[in-house]
Scaffold this active site. Structure first.
Site, PDB file in Angstrom:
ATOM      1  N   GLU A  90      41.512  33.644  45.580  1.00 57.30           N
ATOM      2  CA  GLU A  90      41.308  35.055  45.874  1.00 57.30           C
ATOM      3  C   GLU A  90      40.089  35.642  45.155  1.00 57.30           C
ATOM      4  O   GLU A  90      40.034  36.846  44.905  1.00 57.30           O
ATOM      5  CB  GLU A  90      42.563  35.853  45.521  1.00 57.30           C
ATOM      6  CG  GLU A  90      43.739  35.522  46.433  1.00 57.30           C
ATOM      7  CD  GLU A  90      44.937  36.419  46.183  1.00 57.30           C
ATOM      8  OE1 GLU A  90      45.329  37.132  47.117  1.00 57.30           O
ATOM      9  OE2 GLU A  90      45.478  36.397  45.058  1.00 57.30           O
ATOM     10  N   HIS A 109      44.188  40.946  38.993  1.00 59.20           N
ATOM     11  CA  HIS A 109      45.146  40.789  40.090  1.00 59.20           C
ATOM     12  C   HIS A 109      46.378  40.065  39.578  1.00 59.20           C
ATOM     13  O   HIS A 109      46.272  38.985  38.978  1.00 59.20           O
ATOM     14  CB  HIS A 109      44.533  39.995  41.241  1.00 59.20           C
ATOM     15  CG  HIS A 109      45.513  39.728  42.345  1.00 59.20           C
ATOM     16  ND1 HIS A 109      46.123  40.743  43.052  1.00 59.20           N
ATOM     17  CD2 HIS A 109      46.010  38.569  42.852  1.00 59.20           C
ATOM     18  CE1 HIS A 109      46.943  40.212  43.952  1.00 59.20           C
ATOM     19  NE2 HIS A 109      46.900  38.897  43.836  1.00 59.20           N
TER      20      HIS A 109
END
Length: 258
Positions: A90, A109
């Site tokens: 990601e 995140h």
């Protein structure tokens, strides 16, 4: 496979703060096992980010050697930086925010279970407390947007959707996934995530007890002081590191980490 240390040793202090941030969010239960990552902008084209390495042990065991220098496209940011290491799938989640937001230097995140559960239960993160958590209350009062897709944000297209949802806010929830926190420092990005998680936990407890969530009255909100970065960030961060290490000095007080 080589496990040599990164060549850009002048970034050692920055690698350490990113690694600390990873350990703090794991210690807080905001990410489980090997999931989650933090990045920090180095210059206009490069960032430090927690990468997958040959000695992967999970987020709670992150060391500076796990933090590698890459460019916005995921290529190594200096010779040897990705020798045996790979950026997270990601990475676009980080780089798209950094491309768009000049006010952001750090992106986090994580997958906090209570935050995900609250959102799936239809419980928004709201300013339901006052002096209990002043920075968290102010954060929630500004609104916390939701990206409604439970996908792995691994392409620029998906990252653009998430960044659109984030807008100019510091935090966005990712439905059935987790949250992304963006700030000027790693410390701020982590503490924002801790506050959102705390509000989610309280909200779930209140609703489970049969209560109704009510926003803090405007007159009470107006009375909440800004205690300043020295308290809200610096002191709070020292606490997080001492809490994580469990270090106690001879007087029984948390020792200040080196």
């Amino acid at each position: 496979m080589s496990t040599a240390a990164p060549v850009s040793t002048e970034l050692g202090a920055l690698r350490e703060i990113v690694a600390q941030g990873c350990r703090v969010i794991a210690g807080r239960g905001l990410a489980d096992g090997i999931l989650g990552h933090i990045s920090l902008r180095v210059d206009a084209h490069r960032l430090l980010v927690r990468c997958r390495g040959p000695r992967e042990r999970g987020l709670g065991h992150t060391v500076p050697d796990d933090i590698r220098l890459v460019d916005l496209d995921g290529a190594e940011g200096a010779p040897g930086e990705l020798d045996g290491y790979a950026p997270p799938n990601e990475l676009p989640l980080h780089t798209e925010v950094l491309r768009r937001r000049t006010d952001v230097e750090a992106v986090l995140h994580v997958h906090p279970p209570e935050v995900v559960a609250a959102d799936l239960a239809g419980i928004a993160i709201r300013p339901i407390v006052g002096a209990f958590d002043i920075p968290g209350t102010r954060l929630a009062a500004g609104g916390i947007p939701v990206y409604p897709r439970g996908v792995l944000v691994r392409t620029r297209g998906l990252a653009a959707e998430m960044a659109d949802a984030l807008g100019e806010r510091p935090v966005v929830l990712l439905r059935a996934h987790g949250l992304t926190s963006a700030a000027a420092t790693v410390e701020q990005a982590v503490l924002q995530a801790v506050s959102v998680d705390g509000l989610a936990r309280l909200s779930l407890r209140i609703v489970s007890a049969g209560g109704t969530l009510v926003d803090l009255p405007e007159q009470d909100m107006a009375e909440l002081p800004d205690l300043g970065a020295g308290f809200n960030t610096d002191t709070a961060w020292r606490h997080e590191l001492a809490r994580l290490r469990g270090v106690v000095d001879p007087d029984g007080l948390p020792a200040t980490p080196a």
